[in-house]
Design a protein around this motif. Structure first.
Motif, PDB file in Angstrom:
ATOM      1  N   LEU A 192       9.214  56.966  24.959  1.00 10.70           N
ATOM      2  CA  LEU A 192       8.990  57.599  26.286  1.00 10.70           C
ATOM      3  C   LEU A 192       8.010  56.917  27.405  1.00 10.70           C
ATOM      4  CD1 LEU A 192       9.636  60.308  28.155  1.00 10.70           C
ATOM      5  CD2 LEU A 192       7.673  61.380  27.089  1.00 10.70           C
ATOM      6  N   GLY A 193       6.939  56.517  26.610  1.00 14.40           N
ATOM      7  CA  GLY A 193       5.786  56.013  27.583  1.00 14.40           C
ATOM      8  C   GLY A 193       6.211  54.566  27.876  1.00 14.40           C
ATOM      9  N   VAL A 194       6.944  53.908  27.087  1.00 12.00           N
ATOM     10  CA  VAL A 194       7.174  52.596  27.655  1.00 12.00           C
ATOM     11  C   VAL A 194       8.528  52.639  28.586  1.00 12.00           C
ATOM     12  CG1 VAL A 194       8.244  50.437  26.705  1.00 12.00           C
ATOM     13  CG2 VAL A 194       6.312  51.355  25.310  1.00 12.00           C
ATOM     14  N   ALA A 195       9.358  53.536  28.351  1.00 15.09           N
ATOM     15  CA  ALA A 195      10.361  53.283  29.216  1.00 15.09           C
ATOM     16  C   ALA A 195      10.087  54.142  30.723  1.00 15.09           C
ATOM     17  CB  ALA A 195      11.541  54.387  28.675  1.00 15.09           C
ATOM     18  N   GLY A 196       8.854  55.246  30.515  1.00 15.97           N
ATOM     19  CA  GLY A 196       8.634  55.544  31.916  1.00 15.97           C
ATOM     20  C   GLY A 196       7.696  54.865  32.781  1.00 15.97           C
ATOM     21  N   SER A 197       6.999  53.915  32.032  1.00 12.92           N
ATOM     22  CA  SER A 197       5.796  52.908  32.746  1.00 12.92           C
ATOM     23  C   SER A 197       6.751  51.755  33.199  1.00 12.92           C
ATOM     24  CB  SER A 197       4.827  52.422  31.771  1.00 12.92           C
ATOM     25  OG  SER A 197       5.471  51.811  30.743  1.00 12.92           O
ATOM     26  N   ILE A 249      14.205  47.356  30.400  1.00 11.25           N
ATOM     27  CA  ILE A 249      13.542  48.076  29.421  1.00 11.25           C
ATOM     28  C   ILE A 249      13.573  49.483  29.453  1.00 11.25           C
ATOM     29  CG2 ILE A 249      11.309  48.788  28.304  1.00 11.25           C
ATOM     30  CD1 ILE A 249      10.590  45.555  28.931  1.00 11.25           C
ATOM     31  N   ALA A 250      13.479  49.853  31.050  1.00 15.69           N
ATOM     32  CA  ALA A 250      13.653  51.212  31.265  1.00 15.69           C
ATOM     33  C   ALA A 250      15.068  51.886  31.203  1.00 15.69           C
ATOM     34  CB  ALA A 250      13.326  51.454  32.885  1.00 15.69           C
ATOM     35  N   ALA A 275       9.720  39.243  35.207  1.00 15.37           N
ATOM     36  CA  ALA A 275       9.047  40.344  34.649  1.00 15.37           C
ATOM     37  C   ALA A 275       9.363  41.646  35.171  1.00 15.37           C
ATOM     38  CB  ALA A 275       7.484  40.239  35.090  1.00 15.37           C
ATOM     39  N   ALA A 276       9.529  41.590  36.628  1.00 10.91           N
ATOM     40  CA  ALA A 276      10.136  42.880  37.311  1.00 10.91           C
ATOM     41  C   ALA A 276      11.655  43.253  36.715  1.00 10.91           C
ATOM     42  CB  ALA A 276      10.185  42.836  38.668  1.00 10.91           C
ATOM     43  N   THR A 277      12.549  42.223  36.689  1.00 13.19           N
ATOM     44  CA  THR A 277      13.899  42.550  36.129  1.00 13.19           C
ATOM     45  C   THR A 277      13.929  42.994  34.617  1.00 13.19           C
ATOM     46  OG1 THR A 277      14.827  40.729  37.634  1.00 13.19           O
ATOM     47  CG2 THR A 277      16.213  41.285  35.872  1.00 13.19           C
ATOM     48  N   ALA A 279      15.294  54.542  28.362  1.00 17.19           N
ATOM     49  CA  ALA A 279      15.697  55.814  28.575  1.00 17.19           C
ATOM     50  C   ALA A 279      17.080  56.244  27.533  1.00 17.19           C
ATOM     51  CB  ALA A 279      16.145  55.952  30.170  1.00 17.19           C
ATOM     52  N   GLY A 280      18.123  55.451  27.431  1.00 14.42           N
ATOM     53  CA  GLY A 280      18.928  55.540  26.386  1.00 14.42           C
ATOM     54  C   GLY A 280      18.362  56.019  25.070  1.00 14.42           C
ATOM     55  N   GLY A 281      17.222  55.382  24.955  1.00 11.95           N
ATOM     56  CA  GLY A 281      16.828  55.590  23.275  1.00 11.95           C
ATOM     57  C   GLY A 281      16.076  56.865  23.337  1.00 11.95           C
ATOM     58  N   VAL A 282      15.441  57.296  24.543  1.00  9.21           N
ATOM     59  CA  VAL A 282      14.770  58.576  24.621  1.00  9.21           C
ATOM     60  C   VAL A 282      15.958  59.824  24.343  1.00  9.21           C
ATOM     61  CG1 VAL A 282      13.452  60.356  25.926  1.00  9.21           C
ATOM     62  CG2 VAL A 282      12.765  57.991  25.766  1.00  9.21           C
TER      63      VAL A 282
END
Length: 267
Positions: free
Chosen positions: A51-56, A195-196, A188-190, A200-203
């Motif tokens: 959750l933290g990684v996907a959100g950030s 990752i997001a 990096a941005a891409t 999100a799918g992983g969450v």
């Protein structure tokens, strides 16, 4: 403020900051960090870390999108290829020797770091590459070769995520650096957008499988990673392409060392 909450906040901020600068690092660092800080097991820490990684990452991707750095078509293609590959990787993880895989992946990361170390910083030109960019817009053009290679990067990142539990950014960043003339800031941005999307799918999948997500821990960790991401993205704007690349190389070496120790059952 309790010591546990303080540790949770600074760990989250550090992970978010590293993600913001390099486009990687969150997925592979968050779980062992939460295990160390909270004394949890890996399964318990996984959903909170995700959750933290996907959100950030979503926040960092939005910041990159506003600056015109995100190649969203490429990110969507990689995410679509990465999600089913991640499922395949999780199945293979039950049949392949985990320690050997960790050691091999660590060696690949060290080799990648060595190759990146000898690549010259960007000079603003768009040299010939396997996945070319339009000379005026700086965006990908899409011959069949580009479609196959970009989707292959996403599939490999997803496979490694499911197989080893490592962050997809460690595949995406060096792979895009290798096959395209994109500058490190754009890579990096891409990577953050991929990752997001995958995170999100992983969450969602974690929730469907009934894995707990304690709000009293998840919310502060998420807020800390968001704050770290904002600082990391702002800092990245002040860094040169070469400095971002050196930071990613350093992170590769640190994580490779961690994986080698883990493969030897020393951590």
């Amino acid at each position: 403020m309790s010591l546990q909450l303080f540790n949770l906040l600074w760990v989250g901020a550090l992970i978010g900051g590293l993600q913001g600068i390099t486009g990687a690092g969150g997925g592979i660092l968050a779980v062992p960090a939460l295990v160390a800080v909270l004394g949890w097991g890996v399964l318990q820490a996984g959903p909170v870390a995700l959750l933290g990684v996907a959100g950030s990452a979503a926040l960092g991707a939005w910041d990159g999108f506003r600056q015109g750095l995100v190649r969203y078509r490429a990110a969507l293609l990689m995410a679509c290829a990465g999600v089913p590959a991640s499922w395949l990787g999780s199945l293979l993880a039950h049949y392949l020797p985990g320690r050997l895989l960790l050691a091999l992946f660590a060696l690949v990361m060290l080799w990648t770091a060595w190759r990146l170390r000898h690549r010259q910083p960007d000079d603003g030109a768009l040299p010939a590459s396997l996945c070319p960019l339009h000379p005026e817009t700086g965006r990908f053009v899409w011959p069949l070769r580009s479609l196959l290679m970009i989707s292959g990067v996403g599939a490999l990142a997803g496979l490694m995520t499911g197989l080893l539990g490592v962050g997809g950014g460690f595949i995406i960043v060096p792979a895009l650096r290798r096959i395209s003339p994109l500058p490190m800031h754009s890579i990096a941005a891409t990577s953050l957008l991929v990752i997001a999307l995958v995170g999100a799918g992983g969450v969602v999948m974690a929730g469907l499988h009934g894995l707990p997500l304690p709000i009293d821990v998840a919310l502060p960790f998420l807020l800390a990673t968001l704050a770290g991401m904002l600082v990391g993205r702002r800092l990245s704007r002040r860094l040169s392409q070469a400095a971002v690349q050196r930071g990613f190389i350093g992170l590769l070496c640190v994580i490779a060392g961690y994986l080698l120790l883990k493969s030897l059952a020393l951590v």
